[in-house]
Each structure stands twice: as C-alpha cells, then as structure tokens.
Design an enzyme around this catalytic site. Structure first.
Site, short mmCIF file in Angstrom:
data_model
loop_
_atom_site.label_atom_id
_atom_site.label_comp_id
_atom_site.label_asym_id
_atom_site.label_seq_id
_atom_site.Cartn_x
_atom_site.Cartn_y
_atom_site.Cartn_z
N LYS A 187 0.86 -1.18 0.00
CA LYS A 187 0.00 0.00 0.00
C LYS A 187 0.90 1.24 0.00
CE LYS A 187 -3.87 2.43 1.11
NZ LYS A 187 -4.55 2.21 2.41
N VAL A 188 0.68 2.12 -0.96
CA VAL A 188 1.49 3.34 -1.09
C VAL A 188 0.56 4.53 -1.35
CG1 VAL A 188 3.49 2.08 -2.01
CG2 VAL A 188 1.82 3.10 -3.60
N SER A 189 1.13 5.71 -1.36
CA SER A 189 0.39 6.91 -1.75
C SER A 189 0.29 6.97 -3.28
CB SER A 189 1.12 8.16 -1.27
OG SER A 189 1.25 8.19 0.12
N THR A 197 0.07 11.63 -0.78
CA THR A 197 -0.96 12.35 -1.54
C THR A 197 -1.37 13.61 -0.80
OG1 THR A 197 -1.74 10.24 -2.42
CG2 THR A 197 -3.20 12.13 -2.67
N ALA A 198 -1.42 13.55 0.53
CA ALA A 198 -1.79 14.73 1.32
C ALA A 198 -0.85 15.89 1.00
CB ALA A 198 -1.74 14.39 2.81
N HIS A 232 -6.79 10.62 7.56
CA HIS A 232 -7.44 9.50 8.24
C HIS A 232 -8.26 9.92 9.44
CE1 HIS A 232 -5.71 6.94 5.36
NE2 HIS A 232 -4.56 6.69 5.95
#
EC number: 4.1.99.29
Length: 267
Positions: free
Chosen positions: A54-56, A107-108, A148
């Site tokens: 799982k990655v951005s 991504t943020a 989150h």
C-alpha cells in the site's frame, strides 16, 4: 513460499486485508505481513521490498517501473481529504510558517502543494503522523497536514481546520480524492490474480464485519470503536472494490496536474 505484503495498521487497511492475510480467501497464498505508515512503504516500494504494498498515489511516478497498480484495495473517495490544522486563526496565511506534513511523497502533501501553488511559501517539516496534532497543539508547528482518523479527533486538541483539501479538490475537479494505492511487484505477483484475492477479501469483510473486529481493534492505535467504525465507513467504499472509470480519471487528473506543475515525473 509466502508473499510479502505491507500496509498500514489503520482500520481501513486491516479491515480490507483481514481475510486475505488470515488464509480465508480460497486459492490465495500465505502472506508475511509488515505494518508500516505510508511514508515508510513509499520508500520501501522504491527499493522493491514487498510483493504487494500500500502506497500513496502521489508516489506512483517513482514506482511504476517496478510495480503495477491494482484496481482495488486502496483508499479513494469523497469527503475524506486531508485537513490543514492550526491552533490559532491564521486567516489562511501560512507565509513563512512551519507546517508539519506526514511525508514528502504522500498524496496529502501533493494536494497541499497544488492547493498552495499560488500562495507564498511555508516552511515544511516531515513529521511522523502521530506527532502532528500534539505538536501543533503544543506550538511546535504553526500548522499540520493530517489524514485518516484525525478528521474525527482534531477538535480534542483544540485545533481548527484552516482548509479541507478534499473539499478543495472535489470542488475544483468534481472527482473523488485518490489517497492510497495497492501495487503488485512486477514478476513476483500476477496482477489479475492479486486483484481477485483482494476483491474477495473486501467482499468477505463487508459480508461479515464482526470477523475482523478483533484484528482491526488490535492495530487501531488506541482508537475508540466509534472512531474505528466511522473510519472504515469513510475509507472503504465502492472504489475499494473497483476503481472504475471515475477512479482512474481521478488518479490520472491528480498525477497529470502534478506533472504539469513540475512536482512529479510524468507517468
């Protein structure tokens, strides 16, 4: 031989992958699981350390030579974007202020850079996610970029949302926000098979939410059950089962804008 998989201990990931990593998906192999924040997995994936990871979405331009994007299992949606938090009212002005961010390829942070492109620059400091809100509350940082479950808890720290980057993104593009992606390492995992395993894991999670509850809560970093439930409801949605045309368009739009602004390589 077991495959290696890495994802965060956040409730959406443990909920989605519970069945897969516990041998409940027919035909799927065994997995060696690593729990890590996305800033860690972004870097590890660049070294090709995991078979599934799982990655951005923001990290994809540096990873697609080694990995293939899977159309399921990730985090993409509406009303779930990153927030810019402050302790005091700054009237939207972050000029010269110190902003704590959870990773330079998240991504943020990419959304923050796109949002603030026409504003005077702030000073950026990469800080582990769990330290951002306490640090802003204590005055160590002028503002913090959070994701989150912080959407549900930031008021407890006496903080104010200066900007909702999800609202900004959706208002500007009309598209959902691409946050976290699932990748399969080329040559190690068949992407179609892996997508089938993950979709079945998601289906089982929705069919019997109680089955994963103990596992989810054990890794939820002291979150209350109500926050855990709201977290899962927000981040595990129709795009988790399949990105579909709208999801793919959201990803292409994000990475296209980032490349046009010179923030990432072209994909």
């Amino acid at each position: 031989m077991a495959l290696s998989i890495a994802f965060s201990p956040c409730p959406n990931d443990t909920f989605v992958f519970h069945a897969l990593v516990h041998g409940l998906v027919p035909g799927a192999p065994e997995f060696d699981v690593t729990f890590a924040d996305v800033d860690v997995t972004n870097t590890a994936a660049e070294r090709g350390e995991f078979d599934l990871v799982k990655v951005s979405y923001a990290a994809l331009p540096w990873l697609l030579d080694r990995y293939e994007l899977l159309p399921c299992g990730g985090a993409l949606g509406r009303g779930c974007g990153p927030l810019v938090l402050t302790r005091d009212s700054l009237d939207g002005d972050l000029t010269g202020r110190t902003v704590a961010v959870p990773g330079d390829r998240t991504t943020a942070y990419l959304l923050f850079r796109l949002w603030s492109a026409d504003r005077p620059p702030a000073r950026i400091e990469v800080v582990p996610f769990h330290r951002i809100m306490p640090g802003v509350a204590a005055g160590e940082y002028d503002a913090g970029l959070v994701i989150h479950e912080a959407r549900f808890t930031y008021q407890r720290y006496g903080l104010t949302a200066l900007a909702d980057l999800g609202e900004w993104w959706e208002g500007d593009t009309g598209l959902p926000i691409p946050l976290g992606a699932i990748l399969a390492r080329r040559g190690a995992v068949d992407p179609a098979e892996a997508a089938g395993w993950i979709r079945e894991s998601v289906r089982r999670a929705w069919a019997d939410p109680a089955a994963s509850r103990e596992y989810v809560l054990a890794h939820a970093q002291e979150m209350e059950p109500d926050v855990v439930r709201r977290h899962i409801d927000l981040y595990v949605n129709e795009f988790t089962a399949d990105l579909g045309p709208e999801g793919h368009k959201a990803v292409e739009t994000l990475l296209g804008r980032a490349a046009a602004a010179g923030l990432t390589p072209t994909v």
